[in-house]
Scaffold this motif. Structure first.
Motif, PDB file in Angstrom:
ATOM      1  N   VAL A 231      38.530  44.373  38.986  1.00 11.69           N
ATOM      2  CA  VAL A 231      37.305  43.621  39.253  1.00 11.69           C
ATOM      3  C   VAL A 231      37.239  43.221  40.729  1.00 11.69           C
ATOM      4  CG1 VAL A 231      36.071  41.461  38.786  1.00 11.69           C
ATOM      5  CG2 VAL A 231      37.077  42.750  36.894  1.00 11.69           C
ATOM      6  N   THR A 232      38.366  42.767  41.258  1.00  8.59           N
ATOM      7  CA  THR A 232      38.411  42.346  42.664  1.00  8.59           C
ATOM      8  C   THR A 232      38.104  43.514  43.592  1.00  8.59           C
ATOM      9  OG1 THR A 232      40.147  40.758  42.052  1.00  8.59           O
ATOM     10  CG2 THR A 232      39.815  41.161  44.395  1.00  8.59           C
ATOM     11  N   TYR A 233      38.657  44.682  43.287  1.00  7.38           N
ATOM     12  CA  TYR A 233      38.435  45.862  44.133  1.00  7.38           C
ATOM     13  C   TYR A 233      36.990  46.353  44.037  1.00  7.38           C
ATOM     14  CZ  TYR A 233      39.355  50.347  46.405  1.00  7.38           C
ATOM     15  OH  TYR A 233      39.339  51.422  47.262  1.00  7.38           O
ATOM     16  N   ASN A 234      36.400  46.234  42.860  1.00  3.79           N
ATOM     17  CA  ASN A 234      34.988  46.618  42.699  1.00  3.79           C
ATOM     18  C   ASN A 234      34.083  45.763  43.567  1.00  3.79           C
ATOM     19  OD1 ASN A 234      35.529  48.667  40.894  1.00  3.79           O
ATOM     20  ND2 ASN A 234      35.129  47.436  39.057  1.00  3.79           N
ATOM     21  N   PHE A 235      34.369  44.477  43.648  1.00  2.00           N
ATOM     22  CA  PHE A 235      33.606  43.597  44.535  1.00  2.00           C
ATOM     23  C   PHE A 235      33.778  44.047  45.982  1.00  2.00           C
ATOM     24  CE2 PHE A 235      32.823  40.922  40.994  1.00  2.00           C
ATOM     25  CZ  PHE A 235      31.907  39.947  41.371  1.00  2.00           C
ATOM     26  N   TYR A 236      34.992  44.402  46.338  1.00  2.00           N
ATOM     27  CA  TYR A 236      35.299  44.842  47.706  1.00  2.00           C
ATOM     28  C   TYR A 236      34.543  46.130  48.042  1.00  2.00           C
ATOM     29  CZ  TYR A 236      38.067  46.888  51.522  1.00  2.00           C
ATOM     30  OH  TYR A 236      38.468  47.481  52.695  1.00  2.00           O
ATOM     31  N   MET A 237      34.553  47.074  47.126  1.00  4.88           N
ATOM     32  CA  MET A 237      33.892  48.362  47.354  1.00  4.88           C
ATOM     33  C   MET A 237      32.378  48.224  47.419  1.00  4.88           C
ATOM     34  SD  MET A 237      36.153  50.628  47.862  1.00  4.88           S
ATOM     35  CE  MET A 237      35.188  52.137  47.690  1.00  4.88           C
ATOM     36  N   ASN A 238      31.854  47.199  46.769  1.00  6.84           N
ATOM     37  CA  ASN A 238      30.407  46.960  46.780  1.00  6.84           C
ATOM     38  C   ASN A 238      29.985  46.058  47.941  1.00  6.84           C
ATOM     39  OD1 ASN A 238      29.761  48.520  44.492  1.00  6.84           O
ATOM     40  ND2 ASN A 238      30.412  46.861  43.129  1.00  6.84           N
ATOM     41  N   GLY A 239      30.924  45.815  48.859  1.00  9.02           N
ATOM     42  CA  GLY A 239      30.602  45.029  50.048  1.00  9.02           C
ATOM     43  C   GLY A 239      30.441  43.549  49.792  1.00  9.02           C
ATOM     44  N   MET A 240      31.014  43.054  48.707  1.00  7.60           N
ATOM     45  CA  MET A 240      30.900  41.633  48.351  1.00  7.60           C
ATOM     46  C   MET A 240      32.193  40.898  48.692  1.00  7.60           C
ATOM     47  SD  MET A 240      29.070  42.244  44.646  1.00  7.60           S
ATOM     48  CE  MET A 240      28.720  40.509  44.333  1.00  7.60           C
ATOM     49  N   ASN A 241      32.073  39.641  49.050  1.00 10.04           N
ATOM     50  CA  ASN A 241      33.246  38.820  49.343  1.00 10.04           C
ATOM     51  C   ASN A 241      33.971  38.448  48.057  1.00 10.04           C
ATOM     52  OD1 ASN A 241      32.729  38.735  52.148  1.00 10.04           O
ATOM     53  ND2 ASN A 241      31.275  37.039  51.855  1.00 10.04           N
ATOM     54  N   ARG A 242      35.277  38.369  48.123  1.00 11.24           N
ATOM     55  CA  ARG A 242      36.051  37.996  46.937  1.00 11.24           C
ATOM     56  C   ARG A 242      35.683  36.587  46.475  1.00 11.24           C
ATOM     57  NH1 ARG A 242      41.568  39.087  47.662  1.00 11.24           N
ATOM     58  NH2 ARG A 242      42.337  37.370  46.386  1.00 11.24           N
ATOM     59  N   GLU A 243      35.243  35.747  47.394  1.00 12.69           N
ATOM     60  CA  GLU A 243      34.841  34.387  47.028  1.00 12.69           C
ATOM     61  C   GLU A 243      33.600  34.360  46.134  1.00 12.69           C
ATOM     62  OE1 GLU A 243      37.635  34.262  50.201  1.00 12.69           O
ATOM     63  OE2 GLU A 243      35.703  35.301  50.103  1.00 12.69           O
ATOM     64  N   GLU A 244      32.911  35.492  46.021  1.00 13.64           N
ATOM     65  CA  GLU A 244      31.746  35.582  45.141  1.00 13.64           C
ATOM     66  C   GLU A 244      32.155  35.830  43.692  1.00 13.64           C
ATOM     67  OE1 GLU A 244      28.242  37.786  46.674  1.00 13.64           O
ATOM     68  OE2 GLU A 244      29.514  38.227  48.423  1.00 13.64           O
ATOM     69  N   ILE A 245      33.417  36.167  43.479  1.00 13.17           N
ATOM     70  CA  ILE A 245      33.909  36.364  42.111  1.00 13.17           C
ATOM     71  C   ILE A 245      33.955  35.014  41.410  1.00 13.17           C
ATOM     72  CG2 ILE A 245      35.838  37.158  40.686  1.00 13.17           C
ATOM     73  CD1 ILE A 245      36.661  38.973  42.995  1.00 13.17           C
ATOM     74  N   GLU A 246      33.390  34.948  40.229  1.00  8.95           N
ATOM     75  CA  GLU A 246      33.392  33.720  39.447  1.00  8.95           C
ATOM     76  C   GLU A 246      34.260  33.887  38.208  1.00  8.95           C
ATOM     77  OE1 GLU A 246      29.421  32.518  38.562  1.00  8.95           O
ATOM     78  OE2 GLU A 246      28.756  32.578  40.654  1.00  8.95           O
ATOM     79  N   LEU A 247      34.648  32.777  37.630  1.00  7.59           N
ATOM     80  CA  LEU A 247      35.513  32.812  36.452  1.00  7.59           C
ATOM     81  C   LEU A 247      34.893  33.632  35.331  1.00  7.59           C
ATOM     82  CD1 LEU A 247      38.096  31.862  35.047  1.00  7.59           C
ATOM     83  CD2 LEU A 247      36.868  29.798  34.337  1.00  7.59           C
ATOM     84  N   ARG A 248      33.584  33.529  35.183  1.00  8.81           N
ATOM     85  CA  ARG A 248      32.906  34.240  34.100  1.00  8.81           C
ATOM     86  C   ARG A 248      32.991  35.757  34.261  1.00  8.81           C
ATOM     87  NH1 ARG A 248      26.641  32.634  35.576  1.00  8.81           N
ATOM     88  NH2 ARG A 248      26.530  33.691  37.607  1.00  8.81           N
ATOM     89  N   ASP A 249      33.257  36.230  35.479  1.00  8.60           N
ATOM     90  CA  ASP A 249      33.380  37.668  35.716  1.00  8.60           C
ATOM     91  C   ASP A 249      34.680  38.236  35.157  1.00  8.60           C
ATOM     92  OD1 ASP A 249      30.960  37.880  37.211  1.00  8.60           O
ATOM     93  OD2 ASP A 249      31.981  37.018  38.949  1.00  8.60           O
ATOM     94  N   ILE A 250      35.674  37.362  34.911  1.00 11.86           N
ATOM     95  CA  ILE A 250      37.002  37.843  34.517  1.00 11.86           C
ATOM     96  C   ILE A 250      37.547  37.166  33.267  1.00 11.86           C
ATOM     97  CG2 ILE A 250      39.359  38.265  35.354  1.00 11.86           C
ATOM     98  CD1 ILE A 250      38.409  38.035  38.159  1.00 11.86           C
ATOM     99  N   GLU A 251      37.091  35.978  32.949  1.00 15.49           N
ATOM    100  CA  GLU A 251      37.726  35.182  31.897  1.00 15.49           C
ATOM    101  C   GLU A 251      37.804  35.908  30.559  1.00 15.49           C
ATOM    102  OE1 GLU A 251      37.841  30.577  30.460  1.00 15.49           O
ATOM    103  OE2 GLU A 251      35.885  31.402  31.006  1.00 15.49           O
ATOM    104  N   SER A 252      36.722  36.543  30.145  1.00 19.55           N
ATOM    105  CA  SER A 252      36.730  37.236  28.851  1.00 19.55           C
ATOM    106  C   SER A 252      37.740  38.371  28.834  1.00 19.55           C
ATOM    107  CB  SER A 252      35.331  37.773  28.529  1.00 19.55           C
ATOM    108  OG  SER A 252      34.908  38.703  29.506  1.00 19.55           O
ATOM    109  N   LEU A 253      37.938  39.030  29.979  1.00 16.40           N
ATOM    110  CA  LEU A 253      38.918  40.116  30.068  1.00 16.40           C
ATOM    111  C   LEU A 253      40.332  39.576  29.887  1.00 16.40           C
ATOM    112  CD1 LEU A 253      37.474  42.112  33.112  1.00 16.40           C
ATOM    113  CD2 LEU A 253      37.381  42.765  30.698  1.00 16.40           C
ATOM    114  N   MET A 254      40.625  38.452  30.517  1.00 14.70           N
ATOM    115  CA  MET A 254      41.953  37.845  30.380  1.00 14.70           C
ATOM    116  C   MET A 254      42.192  37.405  28.943  1.00 14.70           C
ATOM    117  SD  MET A 254      42.405  35.574  33.838  1.00 14.70           S
ATOM    118  CE  MET A 254      40.851  34.705  33.622  1.00 14.70           C
ATOM    119  N   ASN A 255      41.182  36.800  28.359  1.00 18.00           N
ATOM    120  CA  ASN A 255      41.269  36.357  26.973  1.00 18.00           C
ATOM    121  C   ASN A 255      41.584  37.532  26.064  1.00 18.00           C
ATOM    122  OD1 ASN A 255      40.517  35.547  24.280  1.00 18.00           O
ATOM    123  ND2 ASN A 255      39.410  33.830  25.173  1.00 18.00           N
TER     124      ASN A 255
END
Length: 347
Positions: A231-255
């Motif tokens: 998920v972090t790398y996808n944000f990077y490849m799309n030109g987005m800052n890692r600080e734009e990643i929110e908990l909701r983008d990953i929480e369900s995956l971790m769960n």
């Protein structure tokens, strides 16, 4: 000649208060006088104990406060996160605020439970250390802080039922001493199946306030690390800052991964019954974050001030391995190898 210390004098004063009370009447005076005296002795003995030993309560007296839990830790913890925790904006925000609210609640209805996920070197153990250091005066050495490492405490999977009972008794014993305990389960992904189920009785929501609901639990694991990195790398490849990643983008995956992958939380009722309050992702660290770790270590270990763009700092950061192969964006070991690398460069 006997030397009278302040603690001894305090005790004598409280005792004399008890013995010198003049009864108001035979029936009530003796009772209330004795009760007040005993209360004074108890308060005095409690003060003396907390002046020497670690205490569970909050104290304003500076002599006692040095051994008491620090309930006003919020600003200091946030400052430590901001200055020393690099590249983990989600953890920095959510963990600090949740801890502050939980510790301010004098009668919480549920224990606070975090599950930290991510590859090694991302800061899971470091955050645990900062939490312990800011809440307890003795930090990780506090009698209220317990680091439980799976490979050390539960080495034999065939003894899982025995380990489960021992864990239950251990936590019961500690909670009976003080509700404000911190339990850190490192390598939760390596805990034999069934053991962690023993915690359900301590983590459930309670209608009535209970002492056990004041505790804090941290589960640390590498589970979901690959998905977090993706998920972090996808944000990077799309030109987005890692600080734009929110908990909701990953929480369900971790769960999902924690529930299905081998380890202490697989098919666990802790997840099924929503007993884990926050699944916190620790993102893979970029080279700029590693450079900050290098600067921090120079300062803390050797009292040497460096800047992130210092040539030596850059050289040390470059010695680590990065992925993916074609881009080399993230450190494979986070900041875990920084200390050894810096030590090798200092005479």
């Amino acid at each position: 000649m006997m030397t009278c210390t302040p603690l001894f004098l305090c005790y004598l004063l409280s005792l004399s208060y008890c013995l010198c009370l003049e009864p108001i009447s035979i029936s009530t005076g003796v009772y209330f006088g004795a009760t007040a005296g005993l209360a004074a002795i108890y308060a005095s003995s409690s003060w003396m104990k907390c002046a020497v030993y670690e205490c569970c309560n909050q104290a304003l007296d500076p002599i006692v406060a040095r051994n008491s839990i620090k309930y006003d830790f919020g600003d200091k913890l946030k400052s430590d996160f901001k200055k020393k925790l690099h590249g983990q904006h989600i953890a920095e925000s959510i963990v600090a605020n949740a801890l502050i609210k939980h510790m301010k609640d004098k009668e919480p209805r549920k224990a606070l439970v975090f599950s930290f996920h991510g590859w090694t070197g991302g800061g899971k153990n470091f955050v645990s250390y900062l939490i312990a250091r800011n809440i307890y005066f003795k930090g990780m050495k506090s009698s209220y802080v317990h680091l439980i490492t799976a490979t050390e405490k539960f080495p034999d999977p065939t003894k899982a039922p025995q380990y489960k009972l021992e864990l239950i008794e251990f936590i019961k014993s500690k909670l009976s001493e003080c509700g404000r305990q911190l339990f850190i389960f490192d390598e939760i992904d390596k805990v034999p199946s069934g053991i962690i189920e023993g915690l359900t009785q301590f983590l459930e929501y309670s209608i009535e306030p209970k002492e056990q609901s004041k505790a804090i639990y941290l589960f640390l694991s590498n589970i979901g690390g690959s998905e977090i990195a993706r998920v972090t790398y996808n944000f990077y490849m799309n030109g987005m800052n890692r600080e734009e990643i929110e908990l909701r983008d990953i929480e369900s995956l971790m769960n999902l991964h924690a529930f299905n992958e081998e380890g202490g939380l697989k098919k666990s009722s802790l997840i099924h019954k929503s007993m884990i309050d926050f699944f916190i992702p620790f993102l893979p660290l970029e080279k700029k974050h590693v450079q900050r770790c290098v600067v921090d270590y120079f300062q803390e270990k050797y009292n040497i001030t460096k800047k992130v763009n210092d040539r030596l700092v850059i050289e040390i950061a470059d010695e680590l391995d990065y992925f993916p192969v074609d881009a080399k964006v993230y450190s494979k070991s986070g900041c875990k190898k920084v200390a050894r690398k810096v030590d090798m460069r200092v005479d």
